[in-house]
Design an enzyme around this catalytic site. Structure first.
Site, mmCIF file in Angstrom:
data_model
loop_
_atom_site.group_PDB
_atom_site.id
_atom_site.type_symbol
_atom_site.label_atom_id
_atom_site.label_comp_id
_atom_site.label_asym_id
_atom_site.label_seq_id
_atom_site.Cartn_x
_atom_site.Cartn_y
_atom_site.Cartn_z
ATOM 1 N N HIS A 37 20.228 57.493 3.944
ATOM 2 C CA HIS A 37 20.279 58.837 4.526
ATOM 3 C C HIS A 37 21.686 59.420 4.440
ATOM 4 O O HIS A 37 21.874 60.602 4.143
ATOM 5 C CB HIS A 37 19.797 58.758 5.975
ATOM 6 C CG HIS A 37 19.924 60.030 6.727
ATOM 7 N ND1 HIS A 37 20.625 60.137 7.901
ATOM 8 C CD2 HIS A 37 19.445 61.271 6.481
ATOM 9 C CE1 HIS A 37 20.562 61.373 8.351
ATOM 10 N NE2 HIS A 37 19.873 62.087 7.508
ATOM 11 N N GLU A 52 22.250 60.656 1.000
ATOM 12 C CA GLU A 52 21.581 61.946 0.797
ATOM 13 C C GLU A 52 22.497 63.092 1.221
ATOM 14 O O GLU A 52 22.609 64.108 0.522
ATOM 15 C CB GLU A 52 20.283 61.975 1.598
ATOM 16 C CG GLU A 52 19.564 63.320 1.561
ATOM 17 C CD GLU A 52 18.963 63.678 2.911
ATOM 18 O OE1 GLU A 52 19.213 64.801 3.403
ATOM 19 O OE2 GLU A 52 18.233 62.836 3.476
ATOM 20 N N HIS A 53 23.180 62.945 2.359
ATOM 21 C CA HIS A 53 24.132 63.975 2.803
ATOM 22 C C HIS A 53 25.286 64.111 1.802
ATOM 23 O O HIS A 53 25.706 65.225 1.472
ATOM 24 C CB HIS A 53 24.699 63.611 4.174
ATOM 25 C CG HIS A 53 23.787 63.922 5.320
ATOM 26 N ND1 HIS A 53 24.139 64.785 6.335
ATOM 27 C CD2 HIS A 53 22.536 63.488 5.625
ATOM 28 C CE1 HIS A 53 23.145 64.868 7.207
ATOM 29 N NE2 HIS A 53 22.164 64.079 6.804
ATOM 30 N N GLU A 65 23.510 63.518 14.548
ATOM 31 C CA GLU A 65 22.086 63.651 14.265
ATOM 32 C C GLU A 65 21.304 62.527 14.948
ATOM 33 O O GLU A 65 20.233 62.753 15.526
ATOM 34 C CB GLU A 65 21.873 63.610 12.751
ATOM 35 C CG GLU A 65 20.480 63.959 12.292
ATOM 36 C CD GLU A 65 20.386 64.003 10.773
ATOM 37 O OE1 GLU A 65 19.286 63.738 10.249
ATOM 38 O OE2 GLU A 65 21.405 64.280 10.109
#
Length: 476
Positions: A85, A88-89, A165
């Protein structure tokens, strides 16, 4: 509570494909045949081995362009949970040609929108654009796929975004936190036990090199597919894809070793204390998954379990709601059921609910299990089966109105090793599930040895929490 499960519970949140020909009760009309032909999928292999799937849909001059990788949190190792994840950022943070953030600005200038997502099984990147700008986004995406690079300072800023997040979506959300604890308790060897966003301690210890190593390991054309849907000509798309993706250098995909959970030998329980106004209980039963389109007893059971979930909680006034969440003497304020039909890792059949005022979580747990036992003892009616099957057909056909959904569902199918028409095949097989099969799986998979129970024990809300602001820079 999760939204009411109107259709195929876990499956159809992730996988739908053309269903017209498979679902027809009578011979196709010329119009239906034309639609089915229009929704055909064209599959190609580029010169470097990268896959390309194209779904033409001429109703509007728009297109969806996606790149999917068969890599997600299932492919992480202990100590770097969340790195899929995080990467991905970081894919939005630049290449040798583009400054951080410039990718998004260029897509916006083309009149498009873009984003990305990470799951346990896959990572995806997409752009929705005017069909005439397809080549420009292909060029942008191919560049960052092969040439992603960024300074350490960009990573240090972005890891703080990911940590926030996690706080917003998990640590400040008691039910989300409970499901994280539930999964980690139910599974011991499977990498599915780790949260997609990662454990906070791993995020705090993560380094820029961890993300770069994950990128070098998994971001190769041999582990990816380009999916395009919309107002496009398949052969023209193939030519463009060959131009921009076909020459990208290929690295071998690392060997994936099986990480199978040992057989569970007894009921597992976990309590979570967290500030909340109401208690909550979730039951996870280990069940078989649909791993391919092959007709096997386990696959048949997985499909029947999906039908069982729909009978319990597939429409307004279904069994669980009618029995437990209606009237002055109701046991629950809300209840739910869902079956994790497909995925690269182990799946659960879930029952959950919020006890009504004055009702203990244990009482609701027992009542939920009693509803499954009632199916095991008495079966289900043909009327119930036909109702959920009719809803599936209508809902999935309507979903095809979205070009984005068509592209997304093709990407999910490829990521799980399934053919482009797997959605149609699944719908057709679900329609063949009988009442006897549903009763049989209710008898087979709901004992204590398959079960993990998680209970939220509310703690006082001593200080009214201030709502967190939206996560700055969050991609999804």
């Amino acid at each position: 509570m999760k939204p009411r499960l109107l259709v195929l519970t876990a499956l159809m949140a992730s996988l739908v494909a053309p269903v017209f020909s498979a679902l027809a009760q009578t011979p196709q009309t010329p119009a239906a045949a034309a639609v089915a032909q229009q929704r055909a999928t064209y599959t190609y292999t580029l010169s470097n081995g990268m896959q390309l799937w194209v779904r033409p849909d001429r109703r509007a001059p728009t297109a969806v362009h996606m790149v999917w990788l068969r890599v997600g949190s299932i492919d992480e190792v202990d100590g770097t949970s969340g790195v899929a994840h995080v990467l991905e950022h970081m894919m939005f943070k630049g290449t040798a040609r583009l400054a951080p953030g410039e990718f998004s600005r260029r897509v916006a200038a083309l009149g498009g929108r873009e984003n990305a997502f990470t799951s346990k099984d896959y990572t995806g990147y997409f752009q929705q654009i005017p069909a005439s700008r397809l080549e420009e986004v292909m060029q942008l995406e191919a560049d960052r796929f092969a040439n992603n690079q960024w300074p350490d300072e960009e990573f240090r800023k972005e890891i703080e975004v990911v940590k926030e997040e996690r706080r917003l979506r998990t640590e400040d959300n008691p039910r989300a936190l409970l499901h994280e604890v539930l999964t980690a308790t139910a599974l011991s060897a499977s990498p599915y036990r780790r949260p997609i966003v990662g454990w906070m301690s791993d995020l705090e210890a993560m380094t820029p090199q961890d993300a770069r190593d994950f990128y070098q390991r998994w971001y190769t054309p041999a582990n990816a597919i380009v999916v395009v849907a919309g107002d496009v000509d398949p052969e023209q798309v193939r030519v463009l894809a060959e131009k921009h993706y076909g020459s990208l250098p290929v690295r071998a995909v690392p060997e994936r070793k099986p990480q199978t959970d040992p057989v569970q030998k007894g009921l597992r329980r976990v309590d979570l204390k967290a500030p909340a106004e109401q208690s909550y209980v979730a039951l996870a039963f280990k069940v078989p998954r649909l791993a391919s389109m092959a007709q096997t007893p386990e696959h048949d059971d997985a499909l029947a379990l999906t039908v069982l979930a729909a009978v319990l909680d597939g429409y307004s006034g279904a069994r669980l709601e009618r029995a437990l969440a209606q009237g002055d003497k109701r046991l629950a304020d809300s209840v739910g059921a869902g079956n994790g039909l497909m995925g690269r890792g182990p799946q659960f059949f879930m029952l959950d609910g919020v006890p009504a005022r004055g009702v203990a979580p244990e009482a609701l747990e027992a009542a939920l299990r009693a509803q499954v036992k009632k199916v095991a003892d008495e079966g289900v009616t043909e009327a119930e089966l036909q109702r959920v099957k009719t809803q599936w057909v209508a809902s999935e056909v309507y979903k095809l109105d979205s070009v984005f959904n068509q592209a997304r569902e093709l990407g999910v199918a490829w990521s799980l090793g399934l053919p482009p028409d797997s959605g149609a095949q699944v719908i057709a097989r679900l329609r063949q599930v009988t009442a006897a099969q549903v009763q049989a799986v209710a008898q087979k998979y709901f004992g204590d040895d398959e079960l993990t129970v998680a209970t939220l024990r509310p703690q006082p809300l001593s200080v009214k929490a201030q709502p967190r602001r939206a996560v700055p820079g969050a991609r999804h």
